[in-house]
Write an enzyme that holds these catalytic residues in place. Structure first.
Site, PDB file in Angstrom:
ATOM      1  N   TRP A 103      -2.582  -2.807  -1.721  1.00  0.00           N
ATOM      2  CA  TRP A 103      -2.752  -4.097  -2.721  1.00  0.00           C
ATOM      3  C   TRP A 103      -3.284  -5.018  -0.764  1.00  0.00           C
ATOM      4  O   TRP A 103      -3.238  -4.678  -0.036  1.00  0.00           O
ATOM      5  CB  TRP A 103      -0.506  -4.083  -1.608  1.00  0.00           C
TER       6      TRP A 103
ATOM      7  N   ARG B 149       5.307   0.343  -5.997  1.00  0.00           N
ATOM      8  CA  ARG B 149       4.616  -0.690  -5.211  1.00  0.00           C
ATOM      9  C   ARG B 149       4.844  -2.083  -4.588  1.00  0.00           C
ATOM     10  O   ARG B 149       3.905  -3.117  -4.071  1.00  0.00           O
ATOM     11  CB  ARG B 149       5.200  -0.071  -3.471  1.00  0.00           C
TER      12      ARG B 149
ATOM     13  N   LYS C  17       7.165  -3.887  -4.439  1.00  0.00           N
ATOM     14  CA  LYS C  17       8.084  -3.583  -4.346  1.00  0.00           C
ATOM     15  C   LYS C  17       8.688  -3.764  -3.027  1.00  0.00           C
ATOM     16  O   LYS C  17       9.801  -4.245  -2.109  1.00  0.00           O
ATOM     17  CB  LYS C  17       8.346  -2.152  -4.811  1.00  0.00           C
TER      18      LYS C  17
ATOM     19  N   ASN D 185      -1.642   1.875   5.863  1.00  0.00           N
ATOM     20  CA  ASN D 185      -0.818   1.253   5.219  1.00  0.00           C
ATOM     21  C   ASN D 185      -0.449   0.220   6.514  1.00  0.00           C
ATOM     22  O   ASN D 185       0.243   0.741   7.679  1.00  0.00           O
ATOM     23  CB  ASN D 185       0.258   1.128   4.595  1.00  0.00           C
ATOM     24  N   GLY D 186      -0.555  -1.180   6.882  1.00  0.00           N
ATOM     25  CA  GLY D 186       0.030  -1.819   7.898  1.00  0.00           C
ATOM     26  C   GLY D 186      -1.525  -2.608   7.949  1.00  0.00           C
ATOM     27  O   GLY D 186      -2.272  -3.065   7.329  1.00  0.00           O
TER      28      GLY D 186
ATOM     29  N   GLU E  90      10.012 -14.609 -11.188  1.00  0.00           N
ATOM     30  CA  GLU E  90       8.783 -12.802 -11.232  1.00  0.00           C
ATOM     31  C   GLU E  90       8.701 -12.204 -12.121  1.00  0.00           C
ATOM     32  O   GLU E  90       7.655 -11.849 -12.178  1.00  0.00           O
ATOM     33  CB  GLU E  90       9.348 -12.176  -9.762  1.00  0.00           C
TER      34      GLU E  90
ATOM     35  N   HIS F 175      19.369 -36.111  -5.280  1.00  0.00           N
ATOM     36  CA  HIS F 175      18.625 -36.731  -4.918  1.00  0.00           C
ATOM     37  C   HIS F 175      16.598 -36.327  -4.723  1.00  0.00           C
ATOM     38  O   HIS F 175      15.983 -36.425  -3.726  1.00  0.00           O
ATOM     39  CB  HIS F 175      19.475 -35.698  -3.615  1.00  0.00           C
TER      40      HIS F 175
ATOM     41  N   GLU G  81      19.044 -16.719  -7.412  1.00  0.00           N
ATOM     42  CA  GLU G  81      18.723 -15.662  -7.865  1.00  0.00           C
ATOM     43  C   GLU G  81      18.587 -15.041  -9.189  1.00  0.00           C
ATOM     44  O   GLU G  81      17.052 -14.377  -9.399  1.00  0.00           O
ATOM     45  CB  GLU G  81      20.035 -14.260  -7.505  1.00  0.00           C
TER      46      GLU G  81
ATOM     47  N   CYS H 146       0.288  -1.300   0.001  1.00  0.00           N
ATOM     48  CA  CYS H 146       0.224   0.050  -0.078  1.00  0.00           C
ATOM     49  C   CYS H 146       0.788   1.068   0.068  1.00  0.00           C
ATOM     50  O   CYS H 146       1.765   1.361   0.973  1.00  0.00           O
ATOM     51  CB  CYS H 146      -1.026   0.195   1.107  1.00  0.00           C
TER      52      CYS H 146
ATOM     53  N   LYS I  59      14.056 -13.801 -10.606  1.00  0.00           N
ATOM     54  CA  LYS I  59      14.335 -13.404 -11.223  1.00  0.00           C
ATOM     55  C   LYS I  59      13.778 -13.618 -12.596  1.00  0.00           C
ATOM     56  O   LYS I  59      12.650 -13.112 -12.690  1.00  0.00           O
ATOM     57  CB  LYS I  59      15.534 -12.777 -11.540  1.00  0.00           C
TER      58      LYS I  59
HETATM   59  O1  M6R Z   1      13.290  -4.414   0.884  1.00  0.00           O
HETATM   60  P1  M6R Z   1      13.851  -5.447   0.830  1.00  0.00           P
HETATM   61  O2  M6R Z   1      15.299  -5.861   0.242  1.00  0.00           O
HETATM   62  O3  M6R Z   1      14.016  -5.897   2.119  1.00  0.00           O
HETATM   63  O4  M6R Z   1      13.082  -6.808  -0.002  1.00  0.00           O
HETATM   64  C1  M6R Z   1      13.025  -7.980   0.129  1.00  0.00           C
HETATM   65  C2  M6R Z   1      12.694  -8.498  -0.852  1.00  0.00           C
HETATM   66  O5  M6R Z   1      11.557  -8.338  -0.588  1.00  0.00           O
HETATM   67  C3  M6R Z   1      12.887  -8.112  -2.207  1.00  0.00           C
HETATM   68  O6  M6R Z   1      14.113  -8.580  -2.767  1.00  0.00           O
HETATM   69  C4  M6R Z   1      12.278  -9.017  -3.700  1.00  0.00           C
HETATM   70  O7  M6R Z   1      12.454 -10.385  -3.396  1.00  0.00           O
HETATM   71  C5  M6R Z   1      12.264  -8.338  -4.915  1.00  0.00           C
HETATM   72  N1  M6R Z   1      11.142  -8.295  -5.358  1.00  0.00           N
HETATM   73  C6  M6R Z   1      13.595  -9.648  -5.783  1.00  0.00           C
HETATM   74  O8  M6R Z   1      13.285  -9.235  -7.518  1.00  0.00           O
END
Ligand code: M6R
Length: 611
Positions: free
Chosen positions: A75, A27, A606, A101-102, A490, A506, A483, A2, A487
Site C-alpha cells: 500500500w 488489508r 483494513k 511493512n511500516g 467509504e 449554524h 457511522e 502492506c 459506511k
Molecule cells: O482496526 P481499527 O478498529 O483500529 O481501525 C480503525 C479504523 O481504521 C476503522 O474503523 C475504519 O474506519 C473502518 N474501515 C471503517 O469501516
C-alpha cells in the site's frame, strides 16, 4: 495496509505465497510481489495491480520452484504504485530480498550515506534502504547482518528476509508493525496476520516488540535485537464466528452484516451469568481503582472512534464520570491532561492501528491505566494494554467494519453497567436487571432488522442517484449518523456528511437544496421532537428525507418523511446498535448498485499500520 507472507518447508513456496497474499488482499494494496529461493538464486516477481496480475505473470515462469520464499502486498507510502516500487526489494548483489511493512523514518539519511559509498538505488521506497544496508554489511552471516541493519533503523518495521546463501531459512523481524509465525508440519509460515495461513495451521506465535524469528522447515528460533535467544509460548487460535471464506455471500461485507447477531451474542453471552456481568478479563480492576477513576478518555480511529462517541453518552449517563473522546491521530499530538486517575480506553478491531497504539504507549508513560477493547486476539494493542476486553466478533475481512463495530458497542454496554454497579451510580430508573435483560435480547432485535433487508434494499435503490447525502441525529443518534455516513461514503464513493441535527443551521444548512438526500435518525424519545423540528427545517428547504425511527414513533413522522425505516423499540442506550444496521445495509446496497469494489474500497486499508 502492506501485507507480509513467508514460507519455508518441503513444498514449493510460490503456490502458498500467492494463496496467502490473496488472504491478505482485504488489508488494501496496490501492488504485489514474491521472491523465491531457487537453486541458490533469489528470483523475484512483482507487479502493480491485483494479485491476479502477479499470478498470471507467474504462470509457467521458470525459477519459482524453491521451497522458501517471501511475498508482499504493498500500500504505497514512499513512491507511486509501480512494479519497481513493489516489494520484495533486493540488494545489488541479488543475494538478499526483503519485504517490509511500516515506515523507516531515517531512510533519507541512510540512503544518502549508502549512495556516497557507491550503492545505487532503483526504487523510491524507504524499504530499499533496508536491503541495501544488508547487502552492504553482508559477510556471509545473514543473522548478524540483519541485526546490525535493524539497529540502524528508526521507525516501524515488520520484515521478511530471504538470503540466497540460506535457501532453507526465512528471517522475520518485528518493531511496531505486526508479524505472526505459524507452525505447520515440516513447514513454517510468517504473515502480517493469521488469516494468511489459518487454513494451514492454528498453532501460532506473535512476535513481540524488537524480536527476531529464524524459521527453518522443522524449527523456529526466537531472539531479541541483541541476538540473545528467547523462549516464546505458542497459542492455538480458535475462530469462533465466521470463517475467512465468503460462505455463499457475494461480498464479505454482507456476510459480516448478517453475522452481527452472532458476533454480539458471542461478545455478551459469556459475560452475563445469573443476572450478573462477569468480566474475568477485568479481575485486575479492583474496586478501589474503579472508585478512584476521575476521568475516562476514549481514543480510537474511524468507526471505532464512532463507538467512542456513543460510549461518551452512555458512560456519562450510567457511570457519571466525565468522558473525553478523541481521534488517536489528534490525541497523540495534543497535550492531554491525563494521569493515574484517568482510565484510557482504546477501541480497535485490528489491535494494530498505528495511531491508537501510539496513544496507548503515551498514556502509559503518563501513568494512566489502559483498557483495550479489541477484536484480534494477541494483537499489539491487546498485548500492551493493562486490561483487555475482547470483542468476540470473529475474523472481519471487509474493509468496511460492521460486525466488529456492533460487538464494540455491545462491549461498551457491558462495561458501563459493570462499572456503574461497582460505583453505585445506577438510579432506580436504570435498574441493573432490567437492562441486563435488554442486552441479552439485543442479538434477536438485530436479527429482526436484518429480516427486513429486502425493504431496505428497495429504499437504497430509490436513492442511488444522489451526489451528496447528509446523516442527521441528536445524542446517540448523532453517534450513529457518524457511522452511517462513514459506511456510506467509504463503500459508495458518494460524498456524505454526518451532522448533529441541531448544528446544521449554524452553517451547513446552506448546502441543502431541492432534492438533497437526508437520512435522519430519530430514535431517541427524549430528543424526538427536537430532531423532528430539524427534519422539518431541511424538508422546508427541499430535502428528501428518509427517517430511521422506532416502531412506536412511526406514525409521528409519516406525513413528512419520504421513506421510513423502522427499528424495534428498546431502551435508549441500545438503540444505537439497532439504528446502525439499516444504515450499513443502505451503504452496502448503494455500493453494489454503483458497482463499487465493496470489500476493498479504493485507497483504503483494513489495518492502518502507518501514521
Ligand atoms: O482496526 P481499527 O478498529 O483500529 O481501525 C480503525 C479504523 O481504521 C476503522 O474503523 C475504519 O474506519 C473502518 N474501515 C471503517 O469501516
Amino acid at each position: 495496509m502492506c501485507g507480509i507472507v513467508g514460507y519455508v518447508g518441503r513444498n514449493h513456496a510460490s503456490p502458498f505465497l500467492i494463496h496467502a497474499l490473496g488472504k491478505l488482499e482485504y488489508r488494501g494494496y496496490d501492488s504485489a510481489g514474491i521472491a523465491v529461493c531457487n537453486d541458490g538464486n533469489l528470483n523475484v516477481l512483482k507487479k502493480k495491480g491485483r494479485i491476479q496480475v502477479l499470478k498470471n505473470a507467474l504462470n509457467g515462469l521458470f525459477g519459482f520452484d524453491g521451497t522458501s520464499g517471501i511475498g508482499h502486498t504493498r500500500w504505497a507510502t514512499h513512491g507511486e504504485p509501480s512494479d519497481t516500487n513493489a516489494h520484495p526489494h533486493t540488494c545489488e548483489s541479488g543475494k538478499i530480498s526483503v519485504v517490509h511493512n511500516g515506515i523507516i523514518e531515517n531512510y533519507m539519511i541512510l540512503k544518502k550515506s549508502l549512495e556516497n559509498k557507491g550503492v545505487i538505488f532503483k526504487s523510491q521506497t524507504d524499504t530499499e534502504v533496508i536491503v541495501a544496508m544488508m547487502g552492504f554489511f553482508y559477510n556471509g552471516d545473514i543473522f548478524n547482518t540483519v541485526r546490525k541493519t535493524i539497529l540502524s533503523l528508526e521507525g516501524s518495521f515488520a520484515l521478511g528476509i530471504l538470503c540466497a546463501d540460506y535457501p532453507e531459512q526465512v528471517i522475520a523481524v518485528k518493531k511496531e508493525s505486526p508479524l505472526v509465525i505459524g507452525f505447520g508440519d515440516n513447514e513454517n509460515y510468517i504473515a502480517s496476520d493469521i488469516s494468511a495461513f489459518v487454513d494451514k495451521t492454528k498453532k501460532i506465535c506473535r512476535l513481540d516488540e524488537c524480536e527476531i524469528a529464524v524459521l527453518n522447515s522443522d524449527s523456529v528460533n526466537f531472539y531479541n535485537f541483541n541476538g540473545e535467544k528467547i523462549e516464546k509460548n505458542l497459542t492455538n487460535i480458535d475462530w469462533t464466528i465466521g470463517s475467512s471464506e465468503k460462505d455463499g455471500f457475494e461480498h464479505y461485507m454482507l456476510k459480516e452484516i448478517m453475522e452481527q447477531p452472532a458476533a454480539v451474542r458471542a461478545t455478551i453471552k459469556p459475560r452475563i451469568k445469573n443476572n450478573e456481568i462477569i468480566m474475568n478479563e477485568l479481575d485486575k480492576f479492583d474496586k478501589k481503582y474503579i472508585n478512584s477513576i476521575k476521568k475516562i478518555c476514549i481514543v480510537a480511529c474511524g468507526s471505532a472512534y464512532h463507538v467512542g462517541v456513543a460510549a461518551k453518552y452512555i458512560f456519562e449517563t450510567l457511570i457519571k464520570i466525565p468522558v473525553e473522546v478523541d481521534l488517536a491521530s489528534e490525541f497523540r499530538y495534543r497535550s492531554p491532561v491525563i494521569n493515574t486517575e484517568t482510565l484510557m480506553i482504546i477501541i480497535s478491531q485490528s489491535g494494530e492501528t498505528a495511531d491508537s497504539l501510539a496513544v496507548l504507549r503515551e498514556s502509559k508513560r503518563h501513568g494512566a491505566k489502559v483498557l483495550a477493547i479489541v477484536n484480534v486476539v494477541g494483537s499489539s494493542i491487546a498485548s500492551e494494554s493493562d486490561f483487555v476486553f475482547y470483542t468476540w466478533a470473529g475474523i472481519e475481512i471487509s474493509v468496511a467494519t460492521t460486525k466488529a463495530y456492533s460487538a464494540q458497542l455491545a462491549s461498551i454496554y457491558l462495561f458501563a453497567f459493570y462499572i456503574a454497579k461497582i460505583r453505585d451510580s445506577l438510579t432506580n430508573e436504570n435498574s441493573y436487571k432490567k437492562y441486563l435483560d435488554s442486552i441479552n435480547k439485543l442479538p434477536d432485535l438485530i436479527t429482526n432488522i436484518l429480516e427486513t433487508k429486502e425493504e431496505i434494499y428497495k429504499i437504497a435503490k430509490k436513492y442511488t442517484a444522489c451526489d451528496n447525502v447528509f446523516f442527521l441525529g441528536r445524542g446517540l443518534d448523532y453517534a450513529v449518523s457518524l457511522e452511517g455516513s462513514l459506511k456510506f461514503k467509504e463503500v459508495s464513493y458518494i460524498h456524505s456528511e454526518a451532522y448533529a441535527a441541531g448544528e446544521l443551521k449554524h452553517g451547513t444548512i446552506s448546502l441543502i437544496e431541492t432534492g438533497t438526500l437526508v437520512y435522519a435518525i430519530a430514535t431517541n424519545k427524549r430528543l424526538f421532537e427536537k430532531t423532528v423540528s430539524n427534519i422539518r427545517e431541511v424538508i422546508a428547504r427541499g430535502a428528501v428525507c428518509v427517517v430511521i425511527t422506532t416502531e412506536s414513533k412511526k406514525t409521528d413522522i409519516s406525513d413528512f418523511a419520504s421513506d421510513i425505516i423502522c427499528i424495534p423499540d428498546a431502551p435508549e442506550f441500545m438503540l444505537a446498535s439497532l439504528a446502525v444496521v439499516p444504515l450499513q445495509l443502505i451503504a452496502y446496497y448503494t455500493a453494489v448498485m454503483l458497482g463499487r469494489d465493496i470489500d476493498k474500497p479504493r485507497n483504503l486499508a483494513k489495518s492502518v499500520t502507518v501514521e
